[in-house]
Scaffold this active site. Structure first.
Site, short mmCIF file in Angstrom:
data_model
loop_
_atom_site.label_atom_id
_atom_site.label_comp_id
_atom_site.label_asym_id
_atom_site.label_seq_id
_atom_site.Cartn_x
_atom_site.Cartn_y
_atom_site.Cartn_z
CD GLU A 65 -36.22 -53.87 -35.81
OE1 GLU A 65 -37.26 -53.71 -36.48
OE2 GLU A 65 -35.48 -54.87 -35.93
CB THR A 170 -39.83 -57.30 -50.90
OG1 THR A 170 -41.26 -57.40 -50.78
CG2 THR A 170 -39.48 -56.36 -52.04
#
Length: 245
Positions: A65, A170
């Site tokens: 991440e 998106t």
């Protein structure tokens, strides 16, 4: 990064008012930015930027991440099956038709199947170092990650053949690009009326159904289309930066 010396620069977080570096990490969400660069016409930069995130995937089998570029190590170690790298890979393949990006997609697919597949779906990676899993699958895995992988390999998909008639949000939703939504109100379109007109109300009468003569970006050179998108010695440099060779 196809010329000169040294490593391709990272795009880091900065303070908006001063431009000073704000953090020492980059995150997996930023893997979508090569796709944005490509859509804006900055093809070379998109190719080089994408290679950095692909090298990180090669090292860990997924994207942590957050990756601390000063420590050369993950700051936040989980991977929740995010789609951003797949999205950029798909867009780069659609633009260049370079088979290199099919190989990237294959590597991603193999990693997902080998490391994240669970009894009932696919699971978030808790720690990229030991590939331990969490008991959860984010909804964007199906709506985005899998969708972009499917479209990457399904070369005859209508969306790929007529890409100029569609727009991706998106969040990976596919919307038709139609003059109907620009020139008529919702009431005139009949979207909320009791009577449902026959045929495809989303169809754009101005859109062509024929496959375009050039099914890839016409500014891509022959070298980019049929050889490695990065010259080999520079690709080796990018991979060596994260010890993935």
């Amino acid at each position: 990064c196809n010329s000169g010396s040294g490593l391709h620069p990272l795009y880091v977080n900065v303070e908006m008012a001063t431009g000073n570096t704000a953090t020492n990490w980059i995150d997996s969400l930023q893997a979508a930015f090569p796709g944005v660069q490509l859509l804006s016409g900055d093809v070379e930069e998109a190719i080089c930027h994408h290679a950095l995130y692909y090298s990180m995937w090669r090292k860990y089998g997924c994207l942590p991440e957050r990756y601390n570029w000063k420590l050369d190590a993950p700051d936040v170690k989980f991977y929740p099956l995010r789609p951003e790298l797949v999205e950029s890979t798909y867009l780069l393949y659609q633009a260049t038709k370079n088979p290199f990006y099919l190989h990237v997609g294959r590597d991603i697919l193999y990693s997902l199947n080998n490391h994240t597949r669970a009894k009932c779906g696919y699971a978030t990676v808790h720690d990229v170092h030991d590939m331990s899993l969490e008991d959860r699958q984010e909804s964007f895995f199906l709506s985005e990650t899998v969708k972009y992988l499917y479209l990457l390999f399904d070369v005859d998909n209508p969306i790929n053949h007529h890409s100029s008639n569609y727009l991706f949000t998106t969040e990976g939703h596919v919307l038709p690009i139609s003059s109907r939504f620009r020139t008529k109100s919702w009431d005139v379109d009949g979207l909320f009326s009791a009577h449902i007109p026959s045929g495809d109300i989303y169809a754009d009468t101005n859109a062509t159904s024929a496959q375009p003569d050039t099914p890839y970006c016409d500014i891509i050179s022959q070298e980019k289309r049929f050889s490695l998108p990065l010259r080999n010695r520079f690709l080796q440099q990018v991979f060596a930066r994260l010890w993935t060779m």
